[in-house]
Write an enzyme that holds these catalytic residues in place. Structure first.
Site, PDB file in Angstrom:
ATOM      1  N   ASP A  11       0.992  -1.170   0.125  1.00  0.00           N
ATOM      2  CA  ASP A  11      -0.061   0.115  -0.020  1.00  0.00           C
ATOM      3  C   ASP A  11       0.842   1.139  -0.003  1.00  0.00           C
ATOM      4  O   ASP A  11       2.170   1.304   0.350  1.00  0.00           O
ATOM      5  CB  ASP A  11      -1.047  -0.110   1.177  1.00  0.00           C
ATOM      6  CG  ASP A  11      -1.903   1.071   1.197  1.00  0.00           C
ATOM      7  OD1 ASP A  11      -2.243   1.638   0.049  1.00  0.00           O
ATOM      8  OD2 ASP A  11      -2.372   1.481   2.460  1.00  0.00           O
ATOM      9  N   SER A  12       0.259   2.415  -0.250  1.00  0.00           N
ATOM     10  CA  SER A  12       0.954   3.710  -0.251  1.00  0.00           C
ATOM     11  C   SER A  12       1.396   3.886   1.173  1.00  0.00           C
ATOM     12  O   SER A  12       2.406   4.641   1.478  1.00  0.00           O
ATOM     13  CB  SER A  12       0.093   4.802  -0.778  1.00  0.00           C
ATOM     14  OG  SER A  12      -0.890   5.129   0.029  1.00  0.00           O
ATOM     15  N   TYR A  43      -1.187   8.142  -2.610  1.00  0.00           N
ATOM     16  CA  TYR A  43      -1.340   7.923  -4.103  1.00  0.00           C
ATOM     17  C   TYR A  43      -2.959   8.522  -4.347  1.00  0.00           C
ATOM     18  O   TYR A  43      -3.077   8.995  -5.615  1.00  0.00           O
ATOM     19  CB  TYR A  43      -1.660   6.513  -4.010  1.00  0.00           C
ATOM     20  CG  TYR A  43      -0.475   5.599  -4.256  1.00  0.00           C
ATOM     21  CD1 TYR A  43       0.883   6.160  -4.127  1.00  0.00           C
ATOM     22  CD2 TYR A  43      -0.635   4.038  -4.375  1.00  0.00           C
ATOM     23  CE1 TYR A  43       1.989   5.392  -3.993  1.00  0.00           C
ATOM     24  CE2 TYR A  43       0.721   3.299  -4.420  1.00  0.00           C
ATOM     25  CZ  TYR A  43       1.967   4.042  -4.298  1.00  0.00           C
ATOM     26  OH  TYR A  43       3.008   3.022  -4.228  1.00  0.00           O
ATOM     27  N   CYS A  75      -4.768  -1.763  -1.853  1.00  0.00           N
ATOM     28  CA  CYS A  75      -4.678  -0.394  -1.970  1.00  0.00           C
ATOM     29  C   CYS A  75      -5.726  -0.162  -3.126  1.00  0.00           C
ATOM     30  O   CYS A  75      -5.585  -0.689  -4.046  1.00  0.00           O
ATOM     31  CB  CYS A  75      -3.547   0.560  -2.169  1.00  0.00           C
ATOM     32  SG  CYS A  75      -3.686   2.292  -2.779  1.00  0.00           S
ATOM     33  N   ASN A  76      -7.047   0.360  -3.065  1.00  0.00           N
ATOM     34  CA  ASN A  76      -8.010   0.751  -4.064  1.00  0.00           C
ATOM     35  C   ASN A  76      -7.539   1.395  -5.236  1.00  0.00           C
ATOM     36  O   ASN A  76      -7.620   1.110  -6.256  1.00  0.00           O
ATOM     37  CB  ASN A  76      -9.417   1.110  -3.462  1.00  0.00           C
ATOM     38  CG  ASN A  76     -10.078   0.263  -2.483  1.00  0.00           C
ATOM     39  OD1 ASN A  76     -10.988  -0.493  -2.898  1.00  0.00           O
ATOM     40  ND2 ASN A  76      -9.906   0.274  -1.140  1.00  0.00           N
ATOM     41  N   THR A  77      -6.759   2.341  -4.647  1.00  0.00           N
ATOM     42  CA  THR A  77      -6.281   3.303  -5.707  1.00  0.00           C
ATOM     43  C   THR A  77      -5.270   2.825  -6.826  1.00  0.00           C
ATOM     44  O   THR A  77      -5.470   2.655  -7.790  1.00  0.00           O
ATOM     45  CB  THR A  77      -5.626   4.685  -5.254  1.00  0.00           C
ATOM     46  OG1 THR A  77      -6.601   5.342  -4.475  1.00  0.00           O
ATOM     47  CG2 THR A  77      -5.254   5.604  -6.313  1.00  0.00           C
ATOM     48  N   GLU A 153      -3.504   7.664   8.934  1.00  0.00           N
ATOM     49  CA  GLU A 153      -2.048   7.734   9.106  1.00  0.00           C
ATOM     50  C   GLU A 153      -1.546   8.126  10.729  1.00  0.00           C
ATOM     51  O   GLU A 153      -0.748   7.567  11.270  1.00  0.00           O
ATOM     52  CB  GLU A 153      -1.227   8.486   8.187  1.00  0.00           C
ATOM     53  CG  GLU A 153      -1.075   7.741   6.634  1.00  0.00           C
ATOM     54  CD  GLU A 153      -0.295   6.623   6.685  1.00  0.00           C
ATOM     55  OE1 GLU A 153       0.860   6.588   7.055  1.00  0.00           O
ATOM     56  OE2 GLU A 153      -0.469   5.689   5.964  1.00  0.00           O
ATOM     57  N   CYS A 189     -11.400   2.898   0.602  1.00  0.00           N
ATOM     58  CA  CYS A 189      -9.799   3.154   0.572  1.00  0.00           C
ATOM     59  C   CYS A 189      -9.457   2.322   1.956  1.00  0.00           C
ATOM     60  O   CYS A 189     -10.141   2.310   2.797  1.00  0.00           O
ATOM     61  CB  CYS A 189      -9.665   4.502   1.128  1.00  0.00           C
ATOM     62  SG  CYS A 189      -7.796   5.113   1.554  1.00  0.00           S
ATOM     63  N   HIS A 191      -7.227   2.550   3.978  1.00  0.00           N
ATOM     64  CA  HIS A 191      -7.017   3.333   5.437  1.00  0.00           C
ATOM     65  C   HIS A 191      -8.239   3.816   6.163  1.00  0.00           C
ATOM     66  O   HIS A 191      -8.356   3.670   7.428  1.00  0.00           O
ATOM     67  CB  HIS A 191      -6.549   4.862   4.884  1.00  0.00           C
ATOM     68  CG  HIS A 191      -4.946   4.994   4.657  1.00  0.00           C
ATOM     69  ND1 HIS A 191      -4.327   4.492   3.598  1.00  0.00           N
ATOM     70  CD2 HIS A 191      -3.876   5.250   5.586  1.00  0.00           C
ATOM     71  CE1 HIS A 191      -3.341   4.687   3.487  1.00  0.00           C
ATOM     72  NE2 HIS A 191      -2.933   4.982   4.580  1.00  0.00           N
TER      73      HIS A 191
END
Length: 260
Positions: A11-12, A43, A75-77, A153, A189, A191
């Site tokens: 993931d980012s 991202y 990560c969806n993006t 985060e 997302c 996150h």
């Protein structure tokens, strides 16, 4: 001999930990390598061309170093933009993450669902396709929030998350025309499930949240059926290791922390 190859999660940032958790519940002995592209974070505000170039290259390096049995783009993006290119480039099975629109539509009584993701994810044609295929009789409202990514985060780094900040981000979805009828929100997302309690507290009574983590975990189990597992040291990898990454790592139970 037991198989020591890990599962690689990518993931980012730390969002993919919301996919690691249900996977760990089903495969408690699986060794895990979790890679966060902290140098490329976030991202969700990057262009499609940047993500399409960056993600396959990084995953190629990670697979070469850690030799996983399978890779998970948590990560969806990254998945909605780069999944086909990653699968073409790697010689291991790759599991992607896509918005859980199908289960949301199955749950919705009002037939109005929300898709809450990053700016990059919610504008993808892939989301249009999922909505047409699985929620054709629903109104699907979308909102991209970079703020929620940053808040997740911060939470994992040990910082307090104010309820007003979460409510403000969620308002971008709920205050759209028709948003008052939303009864299911897709956390598009990885996150966002890390803020499950905060989002539930900010949402109107009766609104439920759904994400793809449990489904991804079941897919991992299916792809690894019959394989042996050897418990090994879990590894946390960052592409940049600064103060934020140090705080995140300090709160997580990984045996090793490395830089790519």
């Amino acid at each position: 001999m037991s198989d020591t190859r890990p599962i690689l999660f990518f993931d980012s940032g730390v969002g993919g930990l919301s996919v690691v958790a249900p996977t760990r519940a089903l495969l408690p002995h699986a060794p895990i390598v979790y890679a966060a592209d902290s140098a490329g974070f976030p991202y969700g505000t990057r262009s499609e061309s940047e993500i399409a170039a960056r993600v396959p290259a990084l995953l190629g390096r990670l697979v070469e170093r850690y030799r996983p049995r399978l890779a998970v783009i948590a990560c969806n993006t990254a998945s909605t933009i780069a999944l086909p290119a990653v699968r073409a480039a790697l010689d291991v099975p790759v599991v992607g993450t896509v918005p859980a629109i199908k289960p949301a539509a199955e749950m919705s009584a009002t037939r109005v669902i929300g898709v809450l993701g990053t700016e990059a994810t919610v504008r993808q044609p892939y989301v249009d396709d999922l909505a047409a295929r699985f929620a054709g009789d629903c109104v699907v409202l979308r909102h991209g929030s970079a703020a929620l990514v940053e808040l997740a985060e911060a939470k994992l780094a040990g910082e307090a998350v104010g309820p007003a900040a979460v409510a403000g981000a969620l308002a971008g979805l709920l205050e759209q025309p028709g948003g008052e009828r939303i009864d299911v929100v897709v956390n598009a997302c990885t996150h966002f499930p890390l803020l499950a309690d905060e989002l539930a507290a900010a949402a109107p009574s009766g609104v439920r949240f759904v994400d793809g983590g449990p489904g991804i975990a079941r897919r991992i189990v299916s792809l690894s059926a019959g394989q042996d597992w050897a418990a090994g040291p879990d590894v946390l990898v960052f592409t940049r290791f600064g103060e934020h990454e140090r705080r995140v790592a300090a709160g997580l139970a990984f045996a090793r922390v490395e830089a790519l």
